[in-house]
Design an enzyme around this catalytic site. Structure first.
Site, PDB file in Angstrom:
ATOM      1  N   TRP A 102     -20.709  43.043  32.394  1.00 22.83           N
ATOM      2  CA  TRP A 102     -19.466  42.271  32.465  1.00 22.83           C
ATOM      3  C   TRP A 102     -19.653  40.816  32.077  1.00 22.83           C
ATOM      4  CZ3 TRP A 102     -15.370  44.701  31.589  1.00 22.83           C
ATOM      5  CH2 TRP A 102     -15.149  45.976  32.102  1.00 22.83           C
ATOM      6  N   ASP A 172     -16.208  35.586  38.011  1.00 23.05           N
ATOM      7  CA  ASP A 172     -15.539  36.872  37.915  1.00 23.05           C
ATOM      8  C   ASP A 172     -15.860  37.628  39.201  1.00 23.05           C
ATOM      9  OD1 ASP A 172     -14.681  39.443  37.449  1.00 23.05           O
ATOM     10  OD2 ASP A 172     -15.696  39.679  35.517  1.00 23.05           O
ATOM     11  N   LYS A 196      -9.982  47.269  41.974  1.00 24.22           N
ATOM     12  CA  LYS A 196     -11.152  47.516  42.821  1.00 24.22           C
ATOM     13  C   LYS A 196     -10.809  47.306  44.300  1.00 24.22           C
ATOM     14  CE  LYS A 196     -13.352  47.319  38.712  1.00 24.22           C
ATOM     15  NZ  LYS A 196     -13.385  46.479  37.535  1.00 24.22           N
TER      16      LYS A 196
HETATM   17  C1  LIG Z   1     -13.598  46.048  36.232  1.00 19.16           C
HETATM   18  C2  LIG Z   1     -14.164  44.744  35.870  1.00 19.16           C
HETATM   19  C3  LIG Z   1     -13.691  43.973  34.787  1.00 19.16           C
HETATM   20  C4  LIG Z   1     -12.643  44.447  33.808  1.00 19.16           C
HETATM   21  O1  LIG Z   1     -11.469  44.869  34.326  1.00 19.16           O
HETATM   22  P1  LIG Z   1     -10.332  45.431  33.360  1.00 19.16           P
HETATM   23  O2  LIG Z   1      -9.192  45.607  34.286  1.00 19.16           O
HETATM   24  O3  LIG Z   1     -10.804  46.734  32.800  1.00 19.16           O
HETATM   25  O4  LIG Z   1     -10.071  44.432  32.306  1.00 19.16           O
HETATM   26  C5  LIG Z   1     -14.266  42.743  34.563  1.00 19.16           C
HETATM   27  N1  LIG Z   1     -15.248  42.265  35.346  1.00 19.16           N
HETATM   28  C6  LIG Z   1     -15.744  42.978  36.384  1.00 19.16           C
HETATM   29  C7  LIG Z   1     -16.828  42.398  37.220  1.00 19.16           C
HETATM   30  C8  LIG Z   1     -15.220  44.238  36.674  1.00 19.16           C
HETATM   31  O5  LIG Z   1     -15.711  44.937  37.708  1.00 19.16           O
END
Ligand SMILES: *Cc1c(COP(=O)(O)O)cnc(C)c1O
Length: 359
Positions: A102, A172, A196
């Site tokens: 990521w 993030d 999540k």
């Molecule tokens: C799931 C996730 C993303 C991306 O999410 P999307 O909704 O698919 O754009 C980005 N960063 C992390 C750490 C993630 O777990």
């Protein structure tokens, strides 16, 4: 089948209480005679829901007054562009810590807008540990420092907060926000996608310090302009209203469970149990440095990889779903977000033990 546990990394499991409430009021929200999906996003009822989300989030995460809470459309991936567009503020450089899939995606996107300085990386050493801050090459001219608090795919998590002085720290937190208490004032900006720990996909939460707003690059799309979104209470256009609604239920659920402190204790117990079992087993393995193991996404492998398919099938038959690893890295992964009860981890451990015995 008695109970089903969903270990998927995202879209992930919702608490049964949230599903029950959403189901019960789906056709008649707050005695309006309408579904929440049929209500205008500028109606008094929906605006009240939006305000409730703001105050619940502020309370749960202790968010200071000088931070804006934005509910932006689409996935966290959009922030990979919107962060540099909004936060460069006349600077040409930004710092990125590369600790997994990521963070790598985030920095590749940022390169469209600025010079990216990779402060530290574990890409060359197999992504099994997080480089200590003493070895980071921070750039004092960087507009911000970006890191991924929890690498959902690689199973790594920061157990500490980076210290980057006066340069705004950006994180993030897609797969960790609301899983524990957080010192918000340590950050310039935090973002997290919905699917999540926050309910549903289609929505990304951004928490940003106010003084960083108002300097977006001219090419920034209106919807991606944090200042515009802040001025419009994230209602510039029609937002994903159902995702907002589910977020409101998730926040209430966390509150009724006792808040993020209780979540943190529970999450720690769940992960520790699973790692302890894996470390003591002859069949399962996890090669992440114990200092940096994710509490949210426990990745593991079988020492006999040819048995992985059989493992997944047998797990499914026991009602244990979503245990496959990400398509980019393979292997197995159990995601243990807030909504995963301890009983789910116990059921998984029992299954893993049986599977090892009966192999
Ligand atoms: C799931 C996730 C993303 C991306 O999410 P999307 O909704 O698919 O754009 C980005 N960063 C992390 C750490 C993630 O777990």
């Amino acid at each position: 089948m008695s109970s089903i546990y969903n270990f998927s990394a995202g879209p992930a499991a919702l608490p049964p209480e949230v599903i029950a409430q959403a189901q019960q009021e789906f056709g008649n929200w707050h005695n309006s005679g309408l579904s929440v999906l049929e209500i205008g996003h500028r109606s008094a009822a929906f605006v009240a829901l939006a305000e409730q989300i703001q105050s619940d989030l502020r309370e749960l995460l202790n968010i200071p007054k000088n931070y804006q809470i934005l509910l932006l459309p689409d996935g966290a991936t959009y922030q990979f562009s919107w962060v540099p567009m909004n936060l460069l503020r006349g600077n040409k450089q930004a710092d990125y810590v590369n600790t997994g899939v990521w963070s790598q995606k985030a920095l590749v996107e940022a390169k469209r807008y600025c010079e990216v300085n990779i402060v530290a990386s574990n890409a060359e050493t197999g992504r099994t540990t997080i480089p200590a801050q003493a070895r980071w090459a921070l750039n004092k001219n960087a507009a911000y420092v970006h890191y991924t608090a929890n690498e959902t795919i690689d199973g790594l998590e920061f157990s500490w907060l980076p210290n980057v002085g006066t340069v705004p720290l950006v994180s993030d937190m897609s797969s960790t926000l609301l899983s524990m208490p957080l010192d918000i004032k340590h950050f310039g900006l935090i973002y997290a996608g919905g699917q999540k720990n926050l309910g549903a996909n289609g929505l990304t939460l951004v928490i940003v310090r106010e003084d960083l707003l108002g300097n977006a690059l001219p090419l920034t799309p209106t919807l991606g302009n944090y200042q515009v979104q802040a001025e419009n209470h994230s209602l510039y256009n029609t937002p994903p209203t159902y995702a907002w609604y589910l977020l409101s239920l998730m926040l209430r659920w966390v509150q009724t469970q006792g808040g993020v402190v209780v979540m943190a204790e529970r999450n720690k117990r769940k992960a520790e149990k699973l790692y302890r079992f894996i470390d003591n087993s002859d069949l399962y393995s996890n090669n992440v440095d114990p200092c940096c193991r994710s509490r949210m996404n426990v990745i593991f492998r079988l020492r006999k990889p040819e048995l992985e398919k059989k493992f997944l099938l047998a797990a499914e038959q026991r009602g244990l779903l979503g245990l496959h690893g990400h398509r980019l890295v393979g292997g197995l992964r159990a995601s243990l977000y807030n909504a995963m009860p301890e009983a789910g981890v116990d059921a998984l451990l029992e299954f893993m033990e049986d599977f090892e015995k009966n192999m």
